[in-house]
Design a protein around this motif. Structure first.
Motif, PDB file in Angstrom:
ATOM      1  N   SER A  34       0.834  -1.207   0.000  1.00 48.33           N
ATOM      2  CA  SER A  34       0.000   0.000   0.000  1.00 48.33           C
ATOM      3  C   SER A  34       0.870   1.260   0.000  1.00 48.33           C
ATOM      4  O   SER A  34       0.525   2.262  -0.619  1.00 48.33           O
ATOM      5  CB  SER A  34      -0.930  -0.016   1.219  1.00 48.33           C
ATOM      6  OG  SER A  34      -0.206   0.111   2.419  1.00 48.33           O
ATOM      7  N   LYS A  35       2.026   1.206   0.701  1.00 46.77           N
ATOM      8  CA  LYS A  35       2.891   2.383   0.757  1.00 46.77           C
ATOM      9  C   LYS A  35       3.625   2.615  -0.565  1.00 46.77           C
ATOM     10  O   LYS A  35       3.974   3.738  -0.903  1.00 46.77           O
ATOM     11  CB  LYS A  35       3.902   2.242   1.908  1.00 46.77           C
ATOM     12  CG  LYS A  35       3.241   2.179   3.290  1.00 46.77           C
ATOM     13  CD  LYS A  35       2.266   3.313   3.523  1.00 46.77           C
ATOM     14  CE  LYS A  35       1.584   3.191   4.869  1.00 46.77           C
ATOM     15  NZ  LYS A  35       0.527   4.185   5.062  1.00 46.77           N
ATOM     16  N   ALA A  52       3.678   6.064  -2.390  1.00 45.14           N
ATOM     17  CA  ALA A  52       4.937   6.686  -2.801  1.00 45.14           C
ATOM     18  C   ALA A  52       4.889   7.093  -4.273  1.00 45.14           C
ATOM     19  O   ALA A  52       5.374   8.161  -4.648  1.00 45.14           O
ATOM     20  CB  ALA A  52       6.084   5.720  -2.540  1.00 45.14           C
ATOM     21  N   MET A  53       4.311   6.238  -5.101  1.00 47.44           N
ATOM     22  CA  MET A  53       4.191   6.580  -6.527  1.00 47.44           C
ATOM     23  C   MET A  53       3.320   7.799  -6.720  1.00 47.44           C
ATOM     24  O   MET A  53       3.615   8.660  -7.563  1.00 47.44           O
ATOM     25  CB  MET A  53       3.622   5.379  -7.282  1.00 47.44           C
ATOM     26  CG  MET A  53       4.536   4.162  -7.301  1.00 47.44           C
ATOM     27  SD  MET A  53       3.757   2.723  -8.073  1.00 47.44           S
ATOM     28  CE  MET A  53       3.494   3.341  -9.725  1.00 47.44           C
ATOM     29  N   ARG A  54       2.248   7.897  -5.921  1.00 49.34           N
ATOM     30  CA  ARG A  54       1.336   9.022  -6.061  1.00 49.34           C
ATOM     31  C   ARG A  54       1.965  10.325  -5.590  1.00 49.34           C
ATOM     32  O   ARG A  54       1.714  11.380  -6.152  1.00 49.34           O
ATOM     33  CB  ARG A  54       0.043   8.731  -5.298  1.00 49.34           C
ATOM     34  CG  ARG A  54      -1.034   9.768  -5.552  1.00 49.34           C
ATOM     35  CD  ARG A  54      -2.394   9.329  -5.055  1.00 49.34           C
ATOM     36  NE  ARG A  54      -2.412   9.142  -3.615  1.00 49.34           N
ATOM     37  CZ  ARG A  54      -2.509   7.978  -3.013  1.00 49.34           C
ATOM     38  NH1 ARG A  54      -2.587   6.865  -3.716  1.00 49.34           N
ATOM     39  NH2 ARG A  54      -2.529   7.878  -1.690  1.00 49.34           N
ATOM     40  N   THR A  55       2.776  10.267  -4.527  1.00 52.65           N
ATOM     41  CA  THR A  55       3.376  11.479  -3.959  1.00 52.65           C
ATOM     42  C   THR A  55       4.801  11.729  -4.449  1.00 52.65           C
ATOM     43  O   THR A  55       5.461  12.634  -3.972  1.00 52.65           O
ATOM     44  CB  THR A  55       3.375  11.385  -2.426  1.00 52.65           C
ATOM     45  OG1 THR A  55       4.071  10.197  -2.024  1.00 52.65           O
ATOM     46  CG2 THR A  55       1.944  11.318  -1.901  1.00 52.65           C
ATOM     47  N   LYS A  56       5.256  10.866  -5.390  1.00 46.11           N
ATOM     48  CA  LYS A  56       6.593  11.035  -5.988  1.00 46.11           C
ATOM     49  C   LYS A  56       7.696  10.990  -4.932  1.00 46.11           C
ATOM     50  O   LYS A  56       8.613  11.818  -4.910  1.00 46.11           O
ATOM     51  CB  LYS A  56       6.658  12.341  -6.788  1.00 46.11           C
ATOM     52  CG  LYS A  56       5.738  12.363  -7.997  1.00 46.11           C
ATOM     53  CD  LYS A  56       5.867  13.658  -8.773  1.00 46.11           C
ATOM     54  CE  LYS A  56       5.075  13.603 -10.077  1.00 46.11           C
ATOM     55  NZ  LYS A  56       3.665  13.350  -9.878  1.00 46.11           N
ATOM     56  N   VAL A  57       7.595   9.992  -4.043  1.00 44.55           N
ATOM     57  CA  VAL A  57       8.623   9.766  -3.021  1.00 44.55           C
ATOM     58  C   VAL A  57       9.432   8.541  -3.415  1.00 44.55           C
ATOM     59  O   VAL A  57       8.872   7.497  -3.785  1.00 44.55           O
ATOM     60  CB  VAL A  57       7.986   9.543  -1.626  1.00 44.55           C
ATOM     61  CG1 VAL A  57       9.055   9.156  -0.609  1.00 44.55           C
ATOM     62  CG2 VAL A  57       7.278  10.801  -1.173  1.00 44.55           C
ATOM     63  N   VAL A 105      10.969  17.218  -5.385  1.00 45.84           N
ATOM     64  CA  VAL A 105      10.694  15.831  -5.773  1.00 45.84           C
ATOM     65  C   VAL A 105      11.964  14.991  -5.803  1.00 45.84           C
ATOM     66  O   VAL A 105      11.986  13.846  -5.332  1.00 45.84           O
ATOM     67  CB  VAL A 105       9.993  15.803  -7.149  1.00 45.84           C
ATOM     68  CG1 VAL A 105       9.886  14.375  -7.670  1.00 45.84           C
ATOM     69  CG2 VAL A 105       8.620  16.439  -7.053  1.00 45.84           C
ATOM     70  N   ASP A 106      13.063  15.541  -6.333  1.00 45.41           N
ATOM     71  CA  ASP A 106      14.283  14.736  -6.465  1.00 45.41           C
ATOM     72  C   ASP A 106      14.998  14.510  -5.132  1.00 45.41           C
ATOM     73  O   ASP A 106      16.005  13.794  -5.076  1.00 45.41           O
ATOM     74  CB  ASP A 106      15.244  15.398  -7.454  1.00 45.41           C
ATOM     75  CG  ASP A 106      15.611  16.836  -7.050  1.00 45.41           C
ATOM     76  OD1 ASP A 106      14.964  17.371  -6.117  1.00 45.41           O
ATOM     77  OD2 ASP A 106      16.525  17.416  -7.662  1.00 45.41           O
ATOM     78  N   GLU A 107      14.509  15.080  -4.043  1.00 49.24           N
ATOM     79  CA  GLU A 107      15.130  14.889  -2.736  1.00 49.24           C
ATOM     80  C   GLU A 107      14.225  14.126  -1.770  1.00 49.24           C
ATOM     81  O   GLU A 107      14.529  14.007  -0.594  1.00 49.24           O
ATOM     82  CB  GLU A 107      15.512  16.244  -2.132  1.00 49.24           C
ATOM     83  CG  GLU A 107      16.544  17.010  -2.945  1.00 49.24           C
ATOM     84  CD  GLU A 107      16.897  18.350  -2.283  1.00 49.24           C
ATOM     85  OE1 GLU A 107      16.573  18.546  -1.099  1.00 49.24           O
ATOM     86  OE2 GLU A 107      17.505  19.205  -2.970  1.00 49.24           O
ATOM     87  N   ARG A 108      13.125  13.635  -2.242  1.00 47.94           N
ATOM     88  CA  ARG A 108      12.187  12.916  -1.370  1.00 47.94           C
ATOM     89  C   ARG A 108      12.631  11.451  -1.256  1.00 47.94           C
ATOM     90  O   ARG A 108      12.451  10.662  -2.179  1.00 47.94           O
ATOM     91  CB  ARG A 108      10.776  13.002  -1.922  1.00 47.94           C
ATOM     92  CG  ARG A 108      10.248  14.428  -2.000  1.00 47.94           C
ATOM     93  CD  ARG A 108       8.870  14.478  -2.650  1.00 47.94           C
ATOM     94  NE  ARG A 108       8.381  15.835  -2.771  1.00 47.94           N
ATOM     95  CZ  ARG A 108       7.261  16.178  -3.385  1.00 47.94           C
ATOM     96  NH1 ARG A 108       6.486  15.236  -3.920  1.00 47.94           N
ATOM     97  NH2 ARG A 108       6.894  17.436  -3.459  1.00 47.94           N
TER      98      ARG A 108
END
Length: 583
Positions: free
Chosen positions: A446-447, A451-456, A497-500
């Motif tokens: 689920s995470k 993560a894909m949705r929040t770009k993590v 985004v590139d630092e998440r």
């Protein structure tokens, strides 16, 4: 010579009894393994359904709260157009204001003059005017009473805003519609409560699209061996639900009191209620093989309790997911195995009997010339016979194990297609399965989606946990890891985004299970200035109304299992490392 024959006959009988005993034992052993595997797969399916339902319900509640906020705005608009005295307002005026506000209707509620009872005095809907008493409405009446006395509501149920309260979407007591959403506003400047309502089709349509019934429908479509899925109300199933009576005498049941909350419950058995109660009491899955229309079925009951209250508003109710699956495929596999193994054993047995008979005849013919040699030969052949029996048993074990391996490796596609499809449908990603703990695997899955949705950038690694009994309830394990990951995602989203970055690791160390969650943190963050990380209400988030309960819940659950938490900073990252003793 008669003694020798008697010994041979007795030996044959022993051999036959041993073969029958072994055949029966391994038949039931194989059946137990297959049944257990199928039960575990049904449990995994139920947990997947549970996770999907929780996510869809969270979305539905969000939509419902948005509607509640709109109802409050509509009520404030109506107040600006109405006289503060209810006696100076007409029902037609309410109809006009409802049209201007874009809602389905307004009702004005006042004290009835009989004790503290509250009634509808004016309304744009004639059906609402039949409500001359609300004192039997339970917590709804409590909310009305608190609004009139204190201008605000404090009960845990419903949505609370300044001078406003909205209940869950429900079957109206007046019968004005199938389901409606009601909001109530009172600030003390009028002698009435403004009740604003809309038809709850938006919420209902939302649930129809992504809700529990749609999840069940898709699961059934992708798994032909699953015959039925149902969500049984953990409070009202097996009992007669409470009925309410409208002013016109028609009885109705609240949508939250229905015995079956989602799916269908048509494949019934006299033991359903007992297994339902057992799943709740033991808080673990219960599986049973039953007969339905002369065919064997497997029923699995999985209890879904109410999560520990961690938000001010919580609307979940406990339920039990019941999955009915076709057991004929397992029965057919077992029968095929039994026939093949029986044939192999029969061939070995016939061969052994022929061999023993030949040896026996040879011994009989040579007894006059070589008595001692005959005795030695007899002993040798009896030893050979028992060696053959041991070989049969050994070969039988290997054969059963080989058949089972072929079964699980997918080489018998016509018998195991349903199992492979089920595993693919539930787990999706093979590396998640290798985590070895179903509860953690479901959480990580689920995470990954979040993560894909929040770009993590989300990474995980679990080593050495496969098959271990961690000594921690699955619910608590998900609660601990889930809160840490959620906090890590919240912090990561503050960065570009590139630092998440968020990483999770799990491993066994000595007799402890170790979990670490690491995420990037603001360079100005120091542990010295944030000593109250685990205090209730503490939060680094800027949004208003954040509860700050995630880390306190983690700390409480870890300490419950006599574990420890270590927090440290590592080159711009904060790392929470847990150690919980394995019991």
């Amino acid at each position: 010579m008669r003694v020798n024959r008697r010994v041979i006959y007795i030996t044959f009988i022993i051999v036959i009894l041993l073969l029958i005993t072994n055949n029966s034992s391994y038949y039931w052993y194989a059946k137990s393994l297959l049944t257990q595997a199928m039960s575990e797969q049904m449990t995994t399916t139920a947990n997947q359904i549970r996770t999907s339902i929780e996510q869809s319900e969270a979305g539905a509640f969000f939509v419902e709260d948005l509607i509640g906020e709109q109802l409050r705005s509509a009520a404030i608009f109506a107040k600006s157009k109405l006289d503060p005295d209810i006696d100076k307002i007409s029902n037609d005026q309410l109809v006009s204001i409802a049209a201007d506000a874009g809602v389905d209707g307004f009702s004005l509620m006042k004290r009835s003059g009989i004790g503290d009872d509250i009634m509808v005095g004016k309304s744009s809907d004639p059906n609402e005017l039949t409500l001359t008493s609300t004192i039997t409405f339970g917590y709804w009446f409590t909310a009305f009473d608190q609004l009139m006395k204190n201008h605000n509501v404090t009960i845990p149920e419903g949505q609370k805003l300044p001078n406003f309260w909205a209940g869950i979407y429900e079957v109206p007591a007046s019968g004005a519609s199938a389901v409606s959403k009601f909001g109530y506003y009172y600030d003390g400047e009028t002698n009435y409560i403004i009740c604003v309502f809309v038809n709850a089709d938006k919420i209902k349509n939302f649930k129809d699209i992504i809700g529990a019934d749609m999840i069940v429908k898709k699961t059934l479509a992708s798994n032909p061996d699953i015959l039925e899925i149902s969500g049984l109300n953990g409070i009202t199933f097996g009992t007669k639900p409470k009925e309410y009576t409208r002013p016109n005498g028609i009885k109705y049941v609240s949508i939250y009191d229905r015995p079956v909350l989602f799916g269908t419950h048509n494949i019934t058995h006299e033991n359903d209620y007992a297994n339902f109660k057992r799943a709740i009491q033991e808080e673990k899955p219960v599986s049973t093989v039953e007969s339905y229309e002369s065919s064997p079925i497997l029923k699995t009951f999985v209890y879904v309790p109410i999560k520990e209250r961690i938000t001010e508003v919580q609307r979940e109710i406990p339920y039990v997911i019941t999955i009915v699956s076709d057991y004929k495929s397992i029965q057919k596999t077992l029968n095929d195995q039994l026939i093949r193994v029986a044939l192999i054993i029969l061939l070995f047995t016939v061969f052994s009997c022929i061999l023993v008979l030949l040896v026996f005849r040879f011994i009989t013919k040579s007894r006059e010339t070589a008595v001692q040699s005959t005795q030695e030969m007899y002993i040798q052949n009896v030893d050979l016979m028992f060696a053959t029996i041991r070989s049969q048993r050994h070969d039988f074990l290997n054969h059963v194990q080989t058949l089972y391996a072929l079964l699980t490796n997918g080489e018998k596609e016509d018998q195991l297609r349903y199992m492979e499809e089920l595993i693919e449908e539930i787990n999706g990603v093979n590396d998640i399965i290798r985590i070895g703990q179903p509860a953690i695997a479901a959480l990580i899955q689920s995470k990954i989606t979040l993560a894909m949705r929040t770009k993590v950038s989300f990474s995980y690694e679990f080593i050495g946990l496969d098959g271990l009994s961690l000594g921690v309830k699955s619910v608590d394990l998900v609660k601990i890891i889930g809160n840490l990951i959620d906090n890590a995602f919240d912090e990561a989203n503050k960065f570009p985004v590139d630092e998440r970055e968020v990483s999770v690791k799990g491993w066994k160390e000595l007799n402890n299970v170790k979990i670490s969650v690491k995420n990037r943190v603001n360079p100005s963050f120091t542990l010295e200035n944030n000593k109250d990380l685990f205090a209730i209400g503490y939060s680094t988030k800027l949004e208003d109304g954040h509860q700050g309960l995630g880390l306190p819940v983690v700390k409480e659950r870890v300490e419950y299992y006599r574990g420890t938490i270590e927090v440290k900073l590592e080159e711009g990252f904060i790392c929470f490392e847990l150690s919980i003793p394995m019991q």
